[in-house]
Design an enzyme around this catalytic site. Structure first.
Site, PDB file in Angstrom:
ATOM      1  N   SER A   9       0.814  -1.226   0.000  1.00 25.13           N
ATOM      2  CA  SER A   9       0.000   0.000   0.000  1.00 25.13           C
ATOM      3  C   SER A   9       0.838   1.262   0.000  1.00 25.13           C
ATOM      4  O   SER A   9       1.654   1.474   0.897  1.00 25.13           O
ATOM      5  CB  SER A   9      -0.858   0.095   1.269  1.00 25.13           C
ATOM      6  OG  SER A   9      -1.825  -0.877   1.300  1.00 25.13           O
ATOM      7  N   HIS A  40      -2.809   1.159  -4.535  1.00 27.40           N
ATOM      8  CA  HIS A  40      -2.140   0.011  -5.157  1.00 27.40           C
ATOM      9  C   HIS A  40      -2.120   0.204  -6.665  1.00 27.40           C
ATOM     10  O   HIS A  40      -3.168   0.310  -7.302  1.00 27.40           O
ATOM     11  CB  HIS A  40      -2.844  -1.289  -4.801  1.00 27.40           C
ATOM     12  CG  HIS A  40      -2.549  -1.737  -3.413  1.00 27.40           C
ATOM     13  ND1 HIS A  40      -1.697  -2.761  -3.127  1.00 27.40           N
ATOM     14  CD2 HIS A  40      -2.955  -1.248  -2.235  1.00 27.40           C
ATOM     15  CE1 HIS A  40      -1.603  -2.900  -1.823  1.00 27.40           C
ATOM     16  NE2 HIS A  40      -2.364  -1.992  -1.244  1.00 27.40           N
ATOM     17  N   HIS A  62      -5.682  -8.550  -2.184  1.00 24.84           N
ATOM     18  CA  HIS A  62      -5.876  -8.927  -0.778  1.00 24.84           C
ATOM     19  C   HIS A  62      -7.078  -9.846  -0.634  1.00 24.84           C
ATOM     20  O   HIS A  62      -8.003  -9.811  -1.454  1.00 24.84           O
ATOM     21  CB  HIS A  62      -6.139  -7.686   0.073  1.00 24.84           C
ATOM     22  CG  HIS A  62      -5.058  -6.657  -0.005  1.00 24.84           C
ATOM     23  ND1 HIS A  62      -4.993  -5.727  -1.013  1.00 24.84           N
ATOM     24  CD2 HIS A  62      -3.996  -6.423   0.807  1.00 24.84           C
ATOM     25  CE1 HIS A  62      -3.928  -4.963  -0.824  1.00 24.84           C
ATOM     26  NE2 HIS A  62      -3.299  -5.356   0.269  1.00 24.84           N
ATOM     27  N   TYR A  64      -9.373  -9.398   1.469  1.00 29.63           N
ATOM     28  CA  TYR A  64     -10.572  -8.572   1.737  1.00 29.63           C
ATOM     29  C   TYR A  64     -11.237  -8.063   0.467  1.00 29.63           C
ATOM     30  O   TYR A  64     -12.365  -7.586   0.510  1.00 29.63           O
ATOM     31  CB  TYR A  64     -10.265  -7.422   2.702  1.00 29.63           C
ATOM     32  CG  TYR A  64      -9.232  -6.412   2.247  1.00 29.63           C
ATOM     33  CD1 TYR A  64      -9.508  -5.498   1.231  1.00 29.63           C
ATOM     34  CD2 TYR A  64      -7.984  -6.356   2.848  1.00 29.63           C
ATOM     35  CE1 TYR A  64      -8.566  -4.572   0.815  1.00 29.63           C
ATOM     36  CE2 TYR A  64      -7.034  -5.434   2.450  1.00 29.63           C
ATOM     37  CZ  TYR A  64      -7.333  -4.544   1.427  1.00 29.63           C
ATOM     38  OH  TYR A  64      -6.389  -3.642   1.024  1.00 29.63           O
ATOM     39  N   GLU A  65     -10.526  -8.165  -0.654  1.00 25.41           N
ATOM     40  CA  GLU A  65     -11.152  -7.776  -1.914  1.00 25.41           C
ATOM     41  C   GLU A  65     -12.031  -8.895  -2.453  1.00 25.41           C
ATOM     42  O   GLU A  65     -12.706  -8.715  -3.470  1.00 25.41           O
ATOM     43  CB  GLU A  65     -10.073  -7.421  -2.936  1.00 25.41           C
ATOM     44  CG  GLU A  65      -9.264  -6.207  -2.530  1.00 25.41           C
ATOM     45  CD  GLU A  65      -8.083  -5.980  -3.454  1.00 25.41           C
ATOM     46  OE1 GLU A  65      -8.295  -5.510  -4.570  1.00 25.41           O
ATOM     47  OE2 GLU A  65      -6.950  -6.292  -3.061  1.00 25.41           O
ATOM     48  N   ALA A  92       2.494  -2.275   4.332  1.00 20.83           N
ATOM     49  CA  ALA A  92       2.150  -1.272   5.332  1.00 20.83           C
ATOM     50  C   ALA A  92       1.581  -2.043   6.518  1.00 20.83           C
ATOM     51  O   ALA A  92       0.802  -2.976   6.329  1.00 20.83           O
ATOM     52  CB  ALA A  92       1.101  -0.330   4.767  1.00 20.83           C
ATOM     53  N   MET A 190      -2.796  -6.949   6.696  1.00 18.86           N
ATOM     54  CA  MET A 190      -3.809  -7.740   5.985  1.00 18.86           C
ATOM     55  C   MET A 190      -3.243  -8.360   4.704  1.00 18.86           C
ATOM     56  O   MET A 190      -3.991  -8.620   3.765  1.00 18.86           O
ATOM     57  CB  MET A 190      -4.995  -6.841   5.618  1.00 18.86           C
ATOM     58  CG  MET A 190      -5.598  -6.093   6.799  1.00 18.86           C
ATOM     59  SD  MET A 190      -6.852  -4.937   6.250  1.00 18.86           S
ATOM     60  CE  MET A 190      -7.117  -3.981   7.754  1.00 18.86           C
ATOM     61  N   SER A 191      -1.939  -8.590   4.675  1.00 18.65           N
ATOM     62  CA  SER A 191      -1.339  -9.086   3.419  1.00 18.65           C
ATOM     63  C   SER A 191      -0.163  -9.988   3.719  1.00 18.65           C
ATOM     64  O   SER A 191      -0.009 -10.486   4.832  1.00 18.65           O
ATOM     65  CB  SER A 191      -0.887  -7.892   2.569  1.00 18.65           C
ATOM     66  OG  SER A 191       0.221  -7.252   3.157  1.00 18.65           O
ATOM     67  N   ASN A 214       1.154   3.359  10.993  1.00 17.51           N
ATOM     68  CA  ASN A 214       0.304   3.887  12.083  1.00 17.51           C
ATOM     69  C   ASN A 214       0.529   3.006  13.295  1.00 17.51           C
ATOM     70  O   ASN A 214       0.932   1.846  13.156  1.00 17.51           O
ATOM     71  CB  ASN A 214      -1.176   3.830  11.663  1.00 17.51           C
ATOM     72  CG  ASN A 214      -1.593   2.422  11.294  1.00 17.51           C
ATOM     73  OD1 ASN A 214      -1.276   1.934  10.197  1.00 17.51           O
ATOM     74  ND2 ASN A 214      -2.269   1.734  12.196  1.00 17.51           N
ATOM     75  N   HIS A 226      -7.251   4.937   6.459  1.00 18.18           N
ATOM     76  CA  HIS A 226      -6.426   4.529   5.317  1.00 18.18           C
ATOM     77  C   HIS A 226      -5.581   5.712   4.827  1.00 18.18           C
ATOM     78  O   HIS A 226      -4.475   5.519   4.324  1.00 18.18           O
ATOM     79  CB  HIS A 226      -7.329   3.986   4.203  1.00 18.18           C
ATOM     80  CG  HIS A 226      -6.562   3.367   3.073  1.00 18.18           C
ATOM     81  ND1 HIS A 226      -5.678   2.320   3.257  1.00 18.18           N
ATOM     82  CD2 HIS A 226      -6.540   3.645   1.745  1.00 18.18           C
ATOM     83  CE1 HIS A 226      -5.150   1.980   2.084  1.00 18.18           C
ATOM     84  NE2 HIS A 226      -5.653   2.779   1.153  1.00 18.18           N
TER      85      HIS A 226
HETATM   86  N1  HPA Z   1      -4.001  -2.915  10.906  1.00 19.37           N
HETATM   87  C1  HPA Z   1      -4.089  -3.745   9.864  1.00 19.37           C
HETATM   88  N2  HPA Z   1      -3.521  -3.501   8.689  1.00 19.37           N
HETATM   89  C2  HPA Z   1      -2.831  -2.361   8.558  1.00 19.37           C
HETATM   90  C3  HPA Z   1      -2.704  -1.447   9.606  1.00 19.37           C
HETATM   91  C4  HPA Z   1      -3.321  -1.731  10.851  1.00 19.37           C
HETATM   92  O1  HPA Z   1      -3.250  -0.977  11.820  1.00 19.37           O
HETATM   93  N3  HPA Z   1      -1.949  -0.412   9.134  1.00 19.37           N
HETATM   94  C5  HPA Z   1      -1.634  -0.714   7.852  1.00 19.37           C
HETATM   95  N4  HPA Z   1      -2.159  -1.893   7.498  1.00 19.37           N
END
Ligand code: HPA
Length: 251
Positions: A9, A40, A62, A64-65, A92, A190-191, A214, A226
């Site tokens: 990301s 992406h 991903h 989630y897609e 990320a 998530m990847s 983050n 995001h």
């Molecule tokens: N959680 C899950 N996936 C992420 C995060 C997060 O805090 N930051 C970037 N991808």
């Protein structure tokens, strides 16, 4: 033989710095899952980084897609078919370990698969690898040492951490983050995990680098967005590019 690089990301711009770049949209590659996530890019690029041939996948699909773990891992099969034996994977991630701060680059030392799926489910293709692949060094310790040395030369101290992968797309709750910390996670995302399992299956050595975009949920008195993930990725882009340029020739 070349080095494969998967950019997560907001990290896809690195590919723009390749020499002799040739790019192809994912939609032109049969079987390649097209990412729908913002941030992406969705292009496969070949080119050179100094003396090294590289293949860069800018953007990934991903779970989630709506893709299956097999679809998410397909790019690794394709990279192997194109001669990749060494893989650098970036993502990320949220910082679960409170000693991290947004903008840190962390070397993934191991992962915890909480996605509930595995790309190797189903009949095993023996031409790829064994039915029960070993995962005891899923992220090469030799590659981590190379990355640390390359980082030190740039004035970067690179921590190591365990990456916990969840399916998303909702971010975690603060209780889930406390749970992840308890079970030994330092990073959450998530990847990456489906791809790393497929790479290990085929004997491809992996270097994983998380960009802490983050702090994970509940650590700071603020909501997760995001936008923050993309903004932090953009902020560290030059540092990550310098690190990748320095370490890839040494793999
Ligand atoms: N959680 C899950 N996936 C992420 C995060 C997060 O805090 N930051 C970037 N991808």
């Amino acid at each position: 033989m070349s080095v494969g690089i998967i950019l997560g990301s907001g990290l896809g711009w690195f590919a723009d710095t390749l020499e002799n770049r040739v790019e192809k949209p994912y939609s032109d590659i049969p079987g390649w899952p097209v990412s729908t996530a913002i941030g992406h890019a969705g292009k496969l690029m070949t080119g050179r980084l100094g003396e090294i041939d590289v293949i860069v996948a800018a953007g990934r699909a991903h779970l989630y897609e709506g893709y299956t773990a097999q679809q998410v891992a397909y790019p690794i099969r394709e990279l192997a078919w194109r001669g990749v034996t060494k893989l650098v994977i970036t993502n990320a991630a949220g910082g679960v370990n409170i000693s991290y701060k947004p903008g840190d680059l962390v070397l993934i030392s191991d992962h915890i698969n909480l996605m509930g799926v595995n790309p190797l489910t189903g009949p095993n293709d023996e031409s790829f690898g064994p039915r029960f692949p070993d995962m005891s060094e899923a992220y090469s310790s030799a590659y981590r040492e190379i990355a640390k040395h390359a980082g030190a030369a740039l004035g970067l101290t690179l921590a190591e951490g365990v990456y916990a992968a969840l399916p998303g797309p909702s971010y975690e709750t603060p209780a889930e983050i406390r749970y992840l910390r308890t079970i030994g996670a330092d990073l959450v995302g998530m990847s990456t995990v489906p791809e790393v399992i497929a790479a290990n299956h085929m004997g491809i050595k992996v270097l994983g680098i998380s960009c802490v975009t983050n702090m994970a949920a509940g650590i700071l008195p603020q909501k997760l967005t995001h936008e923050e993930v993309i903004e932090t990725g953009a902020r560290v882009k030059d540092t990550l590019a310098a690190l990748l340029r320095a370490l890839i020739p040494r793999l």
